[in-house]
Design a protein around this motif. Structure first.
Motif, PDB file in Angstrom:
ATOM      1  N   ALA A  80      36.067  22.812  33.882  1.00 55.07           N
ATOM      2  CA  ALA A  80      35.769  21.649  34.722  1.00 55.07           C
ATOM      3  C   ALA A  80      35.227  22.081  36.076  1.00 55.07           C
ATOM      4  N   TYR A  81      35.855  23.086  36.669  1.00 59.73           N
ATOM      5  CA  TYR A  81      35.353  23.594  37.955  1.00 59.73           C
ATOM      6  C   TYR A  81      33.902  24.048  37.843  1.00 59.73           C
ATOM      7  N   SER A  82      33.598  24.749  36.756  1.00 63.87           N
ATOM      8  CA  SER A  82      32.237  25.276  36.598  1.00 63.87           C
ATOM      9  C   SER A  82      31.206  24.155  36.469  1.00 63.87           C
ATOM     10  N   LEU A  83      31.584  23.064  35.814  1.00 58.63           N
ATOM     11  CA  LEU A  83      30.664  21.939  35.677  1.00 58.63           C
ATOM     12  C   LEU A  83      30.442  21.239  37.008  1.00 58.63           C
ATOM     13  N   VAL A  84      31.512  21.069  37.773  1.00 59.22           N
ATOM     14  CA  VAL A  84      31.379  20.447  39.095  1.00 59.22           C
ATOM     15  C   VAL A  84      30.401  21.234  39.953  1.00 59.22           C
ATOM     16  N   HIS A  85      30.523  22.540  39.952  1.00 61.83           N
ATOM     17  CA  HIS A  85      29.634  23.372  40.759  1.00 61.83           C
ATOM     18  C   HIS A  85      28.232  23.466  40.173  1.00 61.83           C
ATOM     19  N   ASP A  86      28.116  23.541  38.854  1.00 61.47           N
ATOM     20  CA  ASP A  86      26.799  23.595  38.219  1.00 61.47           C
ATOM     21  C   ASP A  86      25.974  22.354  38.525  1.00 61.47           C
ATOM     22  N   ASP A  87      26.638  21.207  38.685  1.00 59.06           N
ATOM     23  CA  ASP A  87      25.932  19.950  38.916  1.00 59.06           C
ATOM     24  C   ASP A  87      25.443  19.780  40.352  1.00 59.06           C
ATOM     25  N   LEU A  88      25.893  20.625  41.260  1.00 60.66           N
ATOM     26  CA  LEU A  88      25.562  20.475  42.677  1.00 60.66           C
ATOM     27  C   LEU A  88      24.060  20.582  42.931  1.00 60.66           C
ATOM     28  N   PRO A  89      23.575  19.966  44.007  1.00 67.45           N
ATOM     29  CA  PRO A  89      22.147  20.051  44.342  1.00 67.45           C
ATOM     30  C   PRO A  89      21.627  21.476  44.454  1.00 67.45           C
ATOM     31  N   ALA A  90      22.459  22.411  44.906  1.00 72.10           N
ATOM     32  CA  ALA A  90      22.027  23.801  45.027  1.00 72.10           C
ATOM     33  C   ALA A  90      21.911  24.508  43.684  1.00 72.10           C
ATOM     34  N   MET A  91      22.477  23.905  42.641  1.00 67.96           N
ATOM     35  CA  MET A  91      22.425  24.494  41.304  1.00 67.96           C
ATOM     36  C   MET A  91      21.487  23.676  40.414  1.00 67.96           C
ATOM     37  N   ASP A  92      22.071  22.842  39.521  1.00 69.43           N
ATOM     38  CA  ASP A  92      21.232  22.073  38.598  1.00 69.43           C
ATOM     39  C   ASP A  92      20.855  20.691  39.133  1.00 69.43           C
ATOM     40  N   ASP A  93      21.532  20.249  40.178  1.00 69.25           N
ATOM     41  CA  ASP A  93      21.250  18.958  40.814  1.00 69.25           C
ATOM     42  C   ASP A  93      21.262  17.812  39.799  1.00 69.25           C
ATOM     43  N   ASP A  94      22.383  17.683  39.076  1.00 67.11           N
ATOM     44  CA  ASP A  94      22.525  16.634  38.069  1.00 67.11           C
ATOM     45  C   ASP A  94      23.262  15.428  38.638  1.00 67.11           C
ATOM     46  N   ASP A  95      22.843  14.251  38.195  1.00 70.26           N
ATOM     47  CA  ASP A  95      23.461  13.005  38.651  1.00 70.26           C
ATOM     48  C   ASP A  95      24.495  12.462  37.673  1.00 70.26           C
ATOM     49  N   VAL A  96      24.404  12.875  36.395  1.00 69.45           N
ATOM     50  CA  VAL A  96      25.267  12.317  35.358  1.00 69.45           C
ATOM     51  C   VAL A  96      25.915  13.444  34.572  1.00 69.45           C
ATOM     52  N   ARG A  97      27.190  13.277  34.302  1.00 71.38           N
ATOM     53  CA  ARG A  97      27.935  14.229  33.474  1.00 71.38           C
ATOM     54  C   ARG A  97      28.912  13.422  32.632  1.00 71.38           C
ATOM     55  N   ARG A  98      28.877  13.600  31.321  1.00 72.91           N
ATOM     56  CA  ARG A  98      29.766  12.888  30.403  1.00 72.91           C
ATOM     57  C   ARG A  98      29.644  11.378  30.557  1.00 72.91           C
ATOM     58  N   GLY A  99      28.418  10.941  30.832  1.00 74.91           N
ATOM     59  CA  GLY A  99      28.155   9.513  30.940  1.00 74.91           C
ATOM     60  C   GLY A  99      28.618   8.880  32.236  1.00 74.91           C
ATOM     61  N   GLN A 100      29.068   9.683  33.183  1.00 71.74           N
ATOM     62  CA  GLN A 100      29.562   9.190  34.467  1.00 71.74           C
ATOM     63  C   GLN A 100      28.867   9.926  35.608  1.00 71.74           C
ATOM     64  N   PRO A 101      28.876   9.364  36.820  1.00 75.30           N
ATOM     65  CA  PRO A 101      28.298  10.091  37.957  1.00 75.30           C
ATOM     66  C   PRO A 101      28.977  11.448  38.140  1.00 75.30           C
ATOM     67  N   THR A 102      28.200  12.467  38.448  1.00 79.27           N
ATOM     68  CA  THR A 102      28.775  13.770  38.748  1.00 79.27           C
ATOM     69  C   THR A 102      29.643  13.662  40.005  1.00 79.27           C
ATOM     70  N   VAL A 103      30.476  14.646  40.225  1.00 75.72           N
ATOM     71  CA  VAL A 103      31.454  14.548  41.323  1.00 75.72           C
ATOM     72  C   VAL A 103      30.769  14.420  42.674  1.00 75.72           C
ATOM     73  N   HIS A 104      29.693  15.171  42.894  1.00 75.15           N
ATOM     74  CA  HIS A 104      29.041  15.072  44.202  1.00 75.15           C
ATOM     75  C   HIS A 104      28.336  13.735  44.389  1.00 75.15           C
ATOM     76  N   ARG A 105      28.017  13.038  43.302  1.00 76.13           N
ATOM     77  CA  ARG A 105      27.445  11.697  43.409  1.00 76.13           C
ATOM     78  C   ARG A 105      28.548  10.649  43.576  1.00 76.13           C
ATOM     79  N   ALA A 106      29.647  10.812  42.873  1.00 74.21           N
ATOM     80  CA  ALA A 106      30.746   9.855  42.976  1.00 74.21           C
ATOM     81  C   ALA A 106      31.459   9.968  44.324  1.00 74.21           C
ATOM     82  N   TYR A 107      31.456  11.167  44.920  1.00 73.86           N
ATOM     83  CA  TYR A 107      32.134  11.390  46.196  1.00 73.86           C
ATOM     84  C   TYR A 107      31.097  11.894  47.209  1.00 73.86           C
ATOM     85  N   ASP A 108      31.023  13.160  47.414  1.00 73.03           N
ATOM     86  CA  ASP A 108      29.997  13.750  48.270  1.00 73.03           C
ATOM     87  C   ASP A 108      29.950  15.241  47.980  1.00 73.03           C
TER      88      ASP A 108
END
Length: 293
Positions: A80-108
Motif C-alpha cells: 500500500a505504501y508503494s502504491l501511494v508513493h508511485d501515484d504521486l506527481p513526482a512518480m506516475d502522477d495518477d489520479d485514480v487507484r482501485r476505482g477511487q481517487p489516489t491519496v494525494h488527490r483525496a487529501y494532498d
C-alpha cells in the motif's frame, strides 16, 4: 484435487482486511487526517494478492492462519505504501487507484507522502510485535524487498526507462525488483513462519515466487493494453501514454502471453518438493495470467 481460487482469495481478503481495519479503529490517532489518508491508502479495494500468497505458502508448510496474520498484514502495508508513493506527481502522477481517487488527490501531496512513510513503518511494527522464532530473517526479507535491493530500485529503474528502448533482460530486471521483490517476500515470509531458512521447501517456494512475480507483471502489461478501465480500477493505456517499455511492446501481445504462461509452468514445476501441499500455490500461479484486473 480442486480449489476455488476466487473463494479462497475472498476468504483471505476478508481475514486480512479485518485485521488491517483493527489497526485504525483500536487507537486514538494523534493526527486524524494522516490516519484517514493511511486508511484510504490501504483499505480502499485491492486484490490482497500478497497476503493471499503469504497465507498459501505458510499453510503449504503447516503454519496456522493465526501465525500468518502478521506477515500477511505487513506485506500488504508495504504494498500500500508503494502504491501511494508511485501515484504521486513526482512518480506516475495518477489520479485514480482501485476505482477511487489516489491519496494525494483525496487529501494532498504532503499528506500522501507522510501516509506512505507511516504505512511502511507500520508494516515493521506489526511484524515486530508478533515475535516469531525467525523474526530477524523475516524483517530482513521485508526490508530487502522494499528498499534499495527491491521495490525502490525497481521504481528508480522504471523512471529511468521512460521513453527508452530497453531489451528484454533489462525489462525483466526492472520488473523483478519493482513488482517481483514484494511477491517473493510474501511467499518467503509465509514459509519462514513454518520452517527454517535451510529447509529445501523454502528454496522451492522462492523459485516459484520468482517466476510468478514476473508472470504477474507481464499480465499487468497485457491488461494495460487490453483491459477495461472500469474493471482495472485505473485508466488503461497508461503505460503507452507515458512511453513506458512493456512486454507487449517488445514481444507483442501473443509473445507476452506466451512468456507469462511459460513462467507459470516454471513456477508449478518448482513446487514439486511440496507434493500435494503445493496445489493451492499452483492454482494461484495460474490465476496470475488468467485474471482480468
Amino acid at each position: 484435487m480442486a480449489v476455488d481460487i476466487e473463494r479462497l482469495m475472498a476468504d483471505d481478503r476478508r481475514r486480512v482486511d479485518a485485521r488491517l481495519e483493527a489497526l485504525f479503529t483500536r487507537r486514538e490517532a494523534p493526527a486524524p487526517r494522516l490516519e484517514a489518508a493511511m486508511r484510504h491508502g490501504v483499505m480502499v479495494g485491492g486484490k490482497r494478492l500478497r497476503p493471499v500468497l503469504a497465507y498459501a505458502a505458510g499453510r503449504a508448510l503447516g503454519a496456522s492462519d493465526a501465525s500468518l496474520d502478521a506477515p500477511a498484514m505487513a506485506v500488504e502495508l508495504v504494498h500500500a505504501y508503494s502504491l501511494v508513493h508511485d501515484d504521486l506527481p513526482a512518480m506516475d502522477d495518477d489520479d485514480v487507484r482501485r476505482g477511487q481517487p489516489t491519496v494525494h488527490r483525496a487529501y494532498d501531496e504532503a499528506t500522501a507522502i507522510l501516509s506512505g512513510d507511516a504505512l511502511q513503518t507500520l508494516a515493521f511494527e506489526v511484524l515486530a510485535h508478533t515475535r516469531p522464532a525467525r523474526l530477524p530473517a523475516m524483517v530482513t526479507t521485508l526490508a530487502s524487498a522494499a528498499g534499495r535491493d527491491g521495490m525502490a530500485a525497481g521504481q528508480a529503474l522504471d523512471l529511468e526507462a521512460v521513453g527508452g528502448h530497453p531489451n528484454l533482460a533489462t525489462l525483466a530486471t526492472m520488473h523483478r525488483h519493482k513488482t517481483g521483490a514484494l511477491i517473493r517476500a510474501a511467499v518467503r515470509l509465509g514459509g519462514l513462519v513454518a520452517v527454517a531458512e535451510d529447509d529445501p521447501r523454502l528454496q522451492a517456494l522462492e523459485a516459484y515466487a520468482a517466476a510468478i512475480g514476473l508472470a504477474f507483471q507481464i499480465r499487468d502489461d497485457v491488461l494495460d493494453v487490453t483491459g477495461d478501465t472500469a474493471v482495472l480500477g485505473k485508466p488503461s493505456g497508461a503505460d503507452a501514454a507515458r512511453a513506458k517499455p512493456t512486454y507487449p511492446t517488445l514481444l507483442g501481445l501473443e509473445g507476452a502471453d506466451a512468456k507469462a504462461r511459460a513462467l507459470v509452468d516454471e513456477a508449478v514445476t518448482a513446487l514439486a518438493p511440496l507434493g500435494e501441499s503445493g496445489y493451492v500455490l499452483a492454482s494461484l500461479a495460474r490465476y496470475m495470467i488468467e485474471r482480468d484486473h
